[in-house]
Design an enzyme around this catalytic site. Structure first.
Site, mmCIF file in Angstrom:
data_model
loop_
_atom_site.group_PDB
_atom_site.id
_atom_site.type_symbol
_atom_site.label_atom_id
_atom_site.label_comp_id
_atom_site.label_asym_id
_atom_site.label_seq_id
_atom_site.Cartn_x
_atom_site.Cartn_y
_atom_site.Cartn_z
ATOM 1 N N SER A 62 0.733 -1.315 0.139
ATOM 2 C CA SER A 62 0.003 0.080 -0.032
ATOM 3 C C SER A 62 0.847 1.283 -0.181
ATOM 4 C CB SER A 62 -1.105 0.006 1.180
ATOM 5 O OG SER A 62 -0.121 0.068 2.462
ATOM 6 N N LEU A 86 3.107 4.366 -0.335
ATOM 7 C CA LEU A 86 4.470 4.694 -0.872
ATOM 8 C C LEU A 86 5.204 3.413 -1.209
ATOM 9 C CD1 LEU A 86 5.853 7.518 1.650
ATOM 10 C CD2 LEU A 86 4.591 7.717 -0.414
ATOM 11 N N VAL A 99 7.116 -6.406 11.051
ATOM 12 C CA VAL A 99 8.637 -6.167 11.187
ATOM 13 C C VAL A 99 8.940 -5.949 12.701
ATOM 14 C CG1 VAL A 99 9.033 -5.138 8.793
ATOM 15 C CG2 VAL A 99 7.911 -3.604 10.697
ATOM 16 N N SER A 117 10.297 11.118 7.820
ATOM 17 C CA SER A 117 9.237 11.795 7.670
ATOM 18 C C SER A 117 9.537 13.485 8.050
ATOM 19 C CB SER A 117 8.214 11.366 8.705
ATOM 20 O OG SER A 117 6.935 12.362 8.734
ATOM 21 N N TYR A 166 5.809 9.299 17.047
ATOM 22 C CA TYR A 166 6.199 9.208 15.455
ATOM 23 C C TYR A 166 7.331 10.085 15.406
ATOM 24 C CZ TYR A 166 5.090 9.013 10.750
ATOM 25 O OH TYR A 166 5.207 8.840 9.218
#
Length: 261
Positions: free
Chosen positions: A15, A17, A60, A153, A166
């Site tokens: 899905s 990127l 992962v 990011s 994040y």
């Protein structure tokens, strides 16, 4: 580096990127190994080959999943005599939560750990388990044995309210890029990090309309979210340009995120 008749590993490849990266790498003649929590609907086991691609069901954050998938990729590489040209680590998890909620409750440590385990530790685990094999591959005429591409990011630099977890994970990925490149340089393996801003992916699509509209106002040029295929084009540039190494590339159209939406 040319990826034709070579293997490219993409985590989170079903899905967003990752899927765009898979599509473009395939068009360049690469064989793709996709690591993802899900498998194509037609798959019935934890690892399956469909139309020249290998799919591995991988969380992962679980090192045993990563180990089994890497073992499968290495076996596939030996069977097909195709070296592993690139590893693109797109798997990640947002997990928004403030360090202190409006009601005065602190951030759950489990929430923080989940974001870090998937976005950071999972990325490092994939890399550390696959580069030993990449380091033994025959080198290209220029001495190259491959490239590792991590995905940070804009939140690594312009983290907003609720992005402590994040931003911590994505900031760490940005910070480890140079030492990773230095560690791998003796084996001819490059390391580059791409830090995308707002892109049209599942994470952004899940935002409330009001938040999306507010975020759109922060954009410069182009005044739109990035397209996944534009991220994939950057991956292609990194793979093909041997001088891109040890650096973090912001892919955000000059946008800088405000503290809140």
């Amino acid at each position: 580096m040319n990826v034709q008749d070579k293997i490219v590993v993409v985590t989170g490849g079903l899905s967003g990127l990752g899927a765009a990266t898979v599509k473009l790498m395939r068009s360049l003649g690469a064989s793709i190994a996709v690591f993802d929590l899900q498998l194509p609907k037609s798959a019935s086991s934890s690892a399956v080959e469909l139309q020249g691609q290998k799919y591995f069901k991988v969380d992962v954050s679980k090192t045993e999943d990563v180990a089994a998938a890497v073992e499968g990729v290495v076996a596939w590489s030996k069977e097909t005599k195709k070296p592993i040209a690139a590893v693109v680590c797109c798997a990640g998890f947002l997990g928004p939560a403030k360090i202190l909620s409006k009601s005065g409750k602190p951030l759950l440590l489990e929430t923080f750990k989940k974001v870090v385990d998937i976005s950071l530790t999972g990325t490092v685990d994939v890399i550390r388990q696959i580069v030993p094999y990449m380091s033994t591959q025959p080198a290209d005429p220029d001495g190259s044995r491959g490239v590792v591409i991590t995905v940070s990011s804009a939140a690594a630099f312009d983290g907003q309210e609720g992005q402590v977890s994040y931003s911590a994970a994505k900031g760490a990925l940005a910070s480890l890029t140079l030492p990773l490149a230095r560690d791998l340089s003796r084996w001819g393996i490059r390391a580059v990090c791409i830090a995308p801003g707002m892109f049209d992916t599942g994470m952004v699509e899940g935002m409330p309309d009001k938040a999306r509209e507010s975020l759109n106002k922060t954009l410069e040029f182009p005044a739109r979210a990035g397209r996944p295929e534009e991220f994939a084009q950057m991956v292609k540039s990194v793979v093909e340009n041997g001088m891109l190494n040890g650096t973090v590339i912001r892919l955000d159209g000059a946008a800088r995120m405000p503290s809140r939406l």
